[in-house]
Design an enzyme around this catalytic site. Structure first.
Site, mmCIF file in Angstrom:
data_model
loop_
_atom_site.group_PDB
_atom_site.id
_atom_site.type_symbol
_atom_site.label_atom_id
_atom_site.label_comp_id
_atom_site.label_asym_id
_atom_site.label_seq_id
_atom_site.Cartn_x
_atom_site.Cartn_y
_atom_site.Cartn_z
ATOM 1 N N LYS A 8 -24.568 -10.358 9.599
ATOM 2 C CA LYS A 8 -25.311 -11.250 10.098
ATOM 3 C C LYS A 8 -25.702 -11.039 11.794
ATOM 4 C CE LYS A 8 -27.267 -12.664 7.367
ATOM 5 N NZ LYS A 8 -27.838 -11.598 6.397
ATOM 6 N N HIS A 41 -18.556 -3.204 7.817
ATOM 7 C CA HIS A 41 -18.043 -4.280 8.477
ATOM 8 C C HIS A 41 -16.768 -4.405 9.198
ATOM 9 C CE1 HIS A 41 -22.036 -6.143 8.030
ATOM 10 N NE2 HIS A 41 -21.737 -6.576 6.746
#
Ligand code: A3P
Length: 342
Positions: free
Chosen positions: A67, A143
């Site tokens: 995000k 990530h």
């Protein structure tokens, strides 16, 4: 929150290695692996990545916290690297640009999340098909925090590059909380079939501040890449979502130069940078049919779920003044002396 041993108890010990938390997708167990938090499946994929990935000099690794604007960075990197084969211009060839018909998450795949791949799918096959076959380089996304990247990526013996995009912690937290709540129950690892209620912002905030967030702690993740970008600026480019929003053309050019495909004066004069910025803009991508109704081949999510507001400062609509103050103080303490400010 409860530990993985007792799903119903209320447990405030956030230092355990496994925490059953609703700050994931449903009642999913987040595990701590090499200091960061993730799902068991993702950790297996990360181990595969660590053990089997051999970086090429031409590889570009797109790294982010979830995000932080991953989708945007993937789109930009893809459009920049492949601009010779796929013109970003809004003239006729624009109609055929892969970003108009394929999610950035399919064009630049994650190594951590590949739930829908066959069991025997090897990471090597995965990376071979990671971008268009005529692409001048492999674009790969993860990530994973810097220390947990495969050695072949971190090694100075390879010229592969790492681009990191971070986002201010307040917006990152809100975007993550809303995204996760949308999917409560959709990816439960316990397969119980029970749908859990949404996680309150207060509860999610406690986890975030305790460092328990997907791929977090937030501060460890950003600091890992920030420090490396200072030590090895030719290897790691550190970008901020807020800077990209403010001056997309400037950072688009920085990105191209870093990836080894700088825009020529002629390209700039012909508006290539502006075209790429426009092509990858929030409004443009969000309004594509593909992103209004499609799904990626790699996730359970709809494409539209990756395009919410795309603004800086939306946290002001959610966080209370005490929350803001607490997060400010926490980040000040965690980032102290690093030179990194949000
Ligand atoms: P919001 O939830 O604040 O709207 P990620 O791609 O890492 O999952 O991050 C998603 C966040 O980036 C979402 O933030 C989403 O709206 C925003 N985003 C997606 N595409 C974008 C784009 N092209 N430009 C700016 N923001 C974008």
């Amino acid at each position: 929150m409860a530990t993985s041993h007792d799903e119903n108890s209320c447990d405030s010990d956030l230092s355990r290695d496994s925490v059953l938390t609703r700050h994931g997708l449903g009642h999913s167990v987040l595990h701590q692996y090499q200091g960061f938090w993730s799902y068991a499946k993702a950790i297996e994929n990360v181990k595969d990545f660590q053990q089997n990935f051999n970086a090429l000099d031409t590889d570009v690794i797109i790294t982010t916290l979830p995000k932080s604007g991953t989708t945007w960075l993937k789109a930009l990197a893809f459009a920049i690297v492949n601009r010779t084969s796929y013109s970003p211009s809004s003239s006729s060839s624009h109609q055929h640009h892969p970003l108009l018909t394929t999610s950035p998450h399919d064009l630049v795949p994650f190594v951590d999340f590949k739930h829908r791949y066959p069991a025997n799918y090897s990471l090597l096959d995965f990376t071979k098909t990671s971008t268009c076959h005529d692409s001048p380089c492999r674009l790969i996304s993860t990530h994973v925090p810097y220390p947990s990247l495969p050695e072949s990526i971190k090694s100075t013996a390879t010229d592969c590059k790492i681009v990191y995009l971070c986002r201010n912690p307040q917006d990152n937290f809100i975007s993550l909380w809303l995204f996760m709540n949308k999917f409560i129950g959709t990816m439960q690892e316990n397969n119980s079939g029970d749908r859990s209620p949404p996680l309150s912002i207060e509860e999610a905030f406690e986890y975030f501040c305790a460092g328990v967030s997907l791929s977090g702690p937030f501060w460890d993740h950003v600091l890992g890449y920030w420090t490396k970008s200072l030590e090895e600026p030719r290897k790691v480019l550190f970008l901020k979502y807020e800077d990209l929003k403010k001056e997309p053309e400037i950072h688009c050019k920085r990105l191209a130069e870093f990836m080894g495909c700088r825009f020529s004066v002629e390209e700039e004069n012909q508006g290539a940078v502006d075209e790429i910025v426009k092509l990858c803009s929030f409004q443009n991508l969000k309004n594509l049919d593909l992103n209004k109704s499609g799904t990626t081949s790699r996730f359970h999510f709809k494409n539209e779920d990756f395009y919410r507001k795309g603004e800086v400062g939306d946290w002001k609509n959610y966080l209370t003044p005490p929350m803001v103050e607490r997060l400010d103080r926490l980040l000040e303490e965690k980032l102290q002396g690093s030179g990194l400010v949000f």
